[in-house]
Each structure stands twice: as structure tokens, then as C-alpha cells.
Scaffold this active site. Sequence first.
Site, PDB file in Angstrom:
ATOM      1  N   SER A 103     -13.371   5.227  -4.732  1.00  0.00           N
ATOM      2  CA  SER A 103     -14.411   4.765  -5.649  1.00  0.00           C
ATOM      3  C   SER A 103     -15.354   5.917  -5.947  1.00  0.00           C
ATOM      4  O   SER A 103     -15.577   6.787  -5.094  1.00  0.00           O
ATOM      5  CB  SER A 103     -15.205   3.628  -4.996  1.00  0.00           C
ATOM      6  OG  SER A 103     -16.354   3.336  -5.769  1.00  0.00           O
ATOM      7  N   TYR A 129     -20.003   0.118   1.721  1.00  0.00           N
ATOM      8  CA  TYR A 129     -18.804   0.287   0.885  1.00  0.00           C
ATOM      9  C   TYR A 129     -18.610   1.765   0.543  1.00  0.00           C
ATOM     10  O   TYR A 129     -17.507   2.310   0.644  1.00  0.00           O
ATOM     11  CB  TYR A 129     -18.994  -0.553  -0.383  1.00  0.00           C
ATOM     12  CG  TYR A 129     -17.925  -0.408  -1.426  1.00  0.00           C
ATOM     13  CD1 TYR A 129     -16.726  -1.108  -1.327  1.00  0.00           C
ATOM     14  CD2 TYR A 129     -18.119   0.409  -2.549  1.00  0.00           C
ATOM     15  CE1 TYR A 129     -15.751  -0.990  -2.308  1.00  0.00           C
ATOM     16  CE2 TYR A 129     -17.158   0.518  -3.530  1.00  0.00           C
ATOM     17  CZ  TYR A 129     -15.973  -0.179  -3.403  1.00  0.00           C
ATOM     18  OH  TYR A 129     -15.012  -0.067  -4.374  1.00  0.00           O
TER      19      TYR A 129
HETATM   20  P1  NDP Z   1     -10.407  -7.333  -6.827  1.00  0.00           P
HETATM   21  O1  NDP Z   1     -11.537  -7.905  -6.033  1.00  0.00           O
HETATM   22  O2  NDP Z   1     -10.186  -7.794  -8.222  1.00  0.00           O
HETATM   23  O3  NDP Z   1      -9.054  -7.486  -6.004  1.00  0.00           O
HETATM   24  C1  NDP Z   1      -9.001  -7.071  -4.682  1.00  0.00           C
HETATM   25  C2  NDP Z   1      -7.587  -7.156  -4.212  1.00  0.00           C
HETATM   26  O4  NDP Z   1      -7.526  -6.684  -2.860  1.00  0.00           O
HETATM   27  C3  NDP Z   1      -7.073  -8.574  -4.224  1.00  0.00           C
HETATM   28  O5  NDP Z   1      -5.749  -8.557  -4.705  1.00  0.00           O
HETATM   29  C4  NDP Z   1      -7.112  -8.976  -2.745  1.00  0.00           C
HETATM   30  O6  NDP Z   1      -6.080  -9.874  -2.376  1.00  0.00           O
HETATM   31  C5  NDP Z   1      -6.867  -7.651  -2.077  1.00  0.00           C
HETATM   32  N1  NDP Z   1      -7.360  -7.593  -0.697  1.00  0.00           N
HETATM   33  C6  NDP Z   1      -8.650  -7.597  -0.272  1.00  0.00           C
HETATM   34  N2  NDP Z   1      -8.674  -7.513   1.075  1.00  0.00           N
HETATM   35  C7  NDP Z   1      -7.393  -7.467   1.494  1.00  0.00           C
HETATM   36  C8  NDP Z   1      -6.778  -7.383   2.756  1.00  0.00           C
HETATM   37  N3  NDP Z   1      -7.493  -7.338   3.887  1.00  0.00           N
HETATM   38  N4  NDP Z   1      -5.431  -7.352   2.819  1.00  0.00           N
HETATM   39  C9  NDP Z   1      -4.674  -7.399   1.676  1.00  0.00           C
HETATM   40  N5  NDP Z   1      -5.206  -7.475   0.452  1.00  0.00           N
HETATM   41  C10 NDP Z   1      -6.555  -7.522   0.365  1.00  0.00           C
HETATM   42  O7  NDP Z   1     -10.613  -5.752  -6.754  1.00  0.00           O
HETATM   43  P2  NDP Z   1     -10.429  -4.564  -7.816  1.00  0.00           P
HETATM   44  O8  NDP Z   1      -9.153  -4.704  -8.526  1.00  0.00           O
HETATM   45  O9  NDP Z   1     -11.690  -4.444  -8.570  1.00  0.00           O
HETATM   46  O10 NDP Z   1     -10.389  -3.340  -6.784  1.00  0.00           O
HETATM   47  C11 NDP Z   1      -9.191  -2.734  -6.351  1.00  0.00           C
HETATM   48  C12 NDP Z   1      -9.560  -1.443  -5.637  1.00  0.00           C
HETATM   49  O11 NDP Z   1     -10.320  -0.627  -6.515  1.00  0.00           O
HETATM   50  C13 NDP Z   1     -10.431  -1.657  -4.392  1.00  0.00           C
HETATM   51  O12 NDP Z   1     -10.043  -0.769  -3.380  1.00  0.00           O
HETATM   52  C14 NDP Z   1     -11.822  -1.318  -4.892  1.00  0.00           C
HETATM   53  O13 NDP Z   1     -12.672  -0.876  -3.844  1.00  0.00           O
HETATM   54  C15 NDP Z   1     -11.512  -0.222  -5.881  1.00  0.00           C
HETATM   55  N6  NDP Z   1     -12.560  -0.042  -6.861  1.00  0.00           N
HETATM   56  C16 NDP Z   1     -12.876  -1.020  -7.783  1.00  0.00           C
HETATM   57  C17 NDP Z   1     -13.892  -0.812  -8.679  1.00  0.00           C
HETATM   58  C18 NDP Z   1     -14.290  -1.808  -9.707  1.00  0.00           C
HETATM   59  O14 NDP Z   1     -15.277  -1.558 -10.438  1.00  0.00           O
HETATM   60  N7  NDP Z   1     -13.613  -2.946  -9.838  1.00  0.00           N
HETATM   61  C19 NDP Z   1     -14.678   0.424  -8.693  1.00  0.00           C
HETATM   62  C20 NDP Z   1     -14.263   1.380  -7.698  1.00  0.00           C
HETATM   63  C21 NDP Z   1     -13.250   1.133  -6.837  1.00  0.00           C
HETATM   64  P3  NDP Z   1      -6.268 -11.485  -2.497  1.00  0.00           P
HETATM   65  O15 NDP Z   1      -6.643 -11.740  -3.927  1.00  0.00           O
HETATM   66  O16 NDP Z   1      -4.953 -12.068  -2.138  1.00  0.00           O
HETATM   67  O17 NDP Z   1      -7.363 -11.850  -1.543  1.00  0.00           O
END
Ligand code: NDP
Length: 248
Positions: free
Chosen positions: A143, A157
Site C-alpha cells: 500500500s 495498517y
Molecule cells: P477488500 O476488502 O475488497 O477484499 C479483501 C480480500 O481479502 C477479500 O477477498 C477477503 O476475503 C480477503 N481476506 C482478508 N483477510 C483474509 C484472510 N485472513 N485470509 C484470506 N483472505 C482474506 O480489499 P481490497 O481489494 O481493497 O484490497 C486488496 C489488497 O490491496 C489488500 O492487501 C489491501 O491492503 C491492498 N490495498 C487496497 C487499497 C484500497 O484502496 N482498496 C489501497 C492499498 C492497498 P473474504 O471476502 O472471503 O473475507
Amino acid sequence: MSKVMLITGGGRGIGAAVAKLAARRGYAVGVNYRSHADAAQAVVAEIQRGGGCAIAIQADVSQEDEVLRMFRTLDDRLGRIDALVNNAGILEKQMRVDDMSAERLLRVLSTNVIGAFLCAREAVRRMSTRHGGQGGAIVNVSSAAARLGSPNEYVDYAASKGALDTLTIGLSKEVAPEGIRVNGVRPGTIYTEMHASGGEPGRVDRLKSVIPLRRGGTVDEVAGAIMWLFSDEAGYTSGSFIDVSGGS
Ligand code: NDP
């Protein structure tokens, strides 16, 4: 035989966009999810309707036994792994450090750092030429917060993503001689559920004025950068980061 990519947290948001793009580019895809089985199954169904190969695999990446089971499933069902996207991540509610508990920090580290470590380790055990593998590549989804620190909002975070970046650098140097490239992508403010759960409503729109490109990013813009890191054009790129953050 198709190359195989595993995407953690592949049922929603950025992970789902990567899964679909990877399938369009010919990968057989493992779509990991933790709790939203319907979302992951919908991604798999969409890929299969388009003639691609995908399976959904449930596992909480912060749990070692579940990660081991996920990789065994991948071995049994898809037979190999060439590419890993450590995308699963959590962001808790905005909070100043004064009110933050150590338990919260541990929760965030468990998914964002330990989860990525466990999945990278299992991938390396399979990809490394040291273990008879064919090489491969890993992309860690970090991020912009790793650089910016997220003061007054999410220092926990940001710290987790900083640790992920250091893991990316160290791992890249360790496994490069064994045919494995490791890189990171640092998204900025991307329109996904994450902001709905972690931030206040309308956060992305509020932030527009401080983003140099004056808008939030799309999941497809992040997926494109991730896929470039797996491409042949990126064959000499390891231990590097692409910022997909609108100039922030
Ligand atoms: P979402 O909240 O839309 O989705 C998160 C995903 O991670 C879901 O599919 C969830 O699965 C999965 N997940 C969370 N915890 C676990 C776990 N312990 N084991 C397996 N799966 C897990 O997130 P984003 O798409 O926005 O983010 C994806 C990545 O991008 C993250 O690492 C985030 O930190 C990073 N990011 C996002 C930003 C943004 O603005 N959106 C900015 C910077 C970085 P389930 O739905 O089944 O619970």
C-alpha cells in the site's frame, strides 16, 4: 499445460480483478477466500463461462494449517504453482494511536504480514530450483500507506505494509538465484469494499482533492500493474515496487 496462479483474497476487490485478468491471459487460477464463498464462486463461474480454468479454495491465510491445506489442494487440483499474488489484507476502522489496542495490531499483522509470509514460503517450497521446481514469481500487494504512514487513521495498517515491503526486498534477494522473482505493488486509494469497511463513508471522494491525479483508482488499474510484474517484459525486475496511487 497452463501456468497456475494463486491469488489470496481473490473473491473480491483487487484480487477478483487480478483473477479475471490472469484467466484471460491464460493462467489456471486458484481463487482463495476466507469467508465470502459466494463472491469467490462467482469469480470462478465467470472465468469458467469465458472458457478459463479456476477453482475456489477457502483458507484463512493467517492460519498456518489452513495455508498448508490450501497449497495441498492447489497441488492436487491444478498440479503446480507458477505465480502467487499475496493480496489478502485487512484494514480496521480509522483510529488514532491513543485508542488503538495491541490486539488490533496483532490482528492486522496476522493477515497482512504472517499470511503473506506463510503463502510465500509454501510457494517458494514448490517453485525453487533448489527444491526441483521450475522457478516462478510472487507479487505482494502492499500500500502507499507503507510510504506515507497513515497518521491519525491507520498507523497499524501502514506498519504492516511497511513490514510486507521489507519482506519483499529480503525474499527477492534470497530466492532470485533459485529462479523466483518477488516484487510489490503499492495501491493508493482504490474503489473497493475495503474503504467501506475501514474508512468513513465517502472517504475516497473526500481524498480526491489531495490525490495528484484527483481521483481514486480502479481495481483494473492495479490488476494491470500486477500482471505486468508476471510478464516476460518484467523478467529482469525483482525486489521492485510499482506505485499505483495517482501520484501520491
Ligand atoms: P477488500 O476488502 O475488497 O477484499 C479483501 C480480500 O481479502 C477479500 O477477498 C477477503 O476475503 C480477503 N481476506 C482478508 N483477510 C483474509 C484472510 N485472513 N485470509 C484470506 N483472505 C482474506 O480489499 P481490497 O481489494 O481493497 O484490497 C486488496 C489488497 O490491496 C489488500 O492487501 C489491501 O491492503 C491492498 N490495498 C487496497 C487499497 C484500497 O484502496 N482498496 C489501497 C492499498 C492497498 P473474504 O471476502 O472471503 O473475507
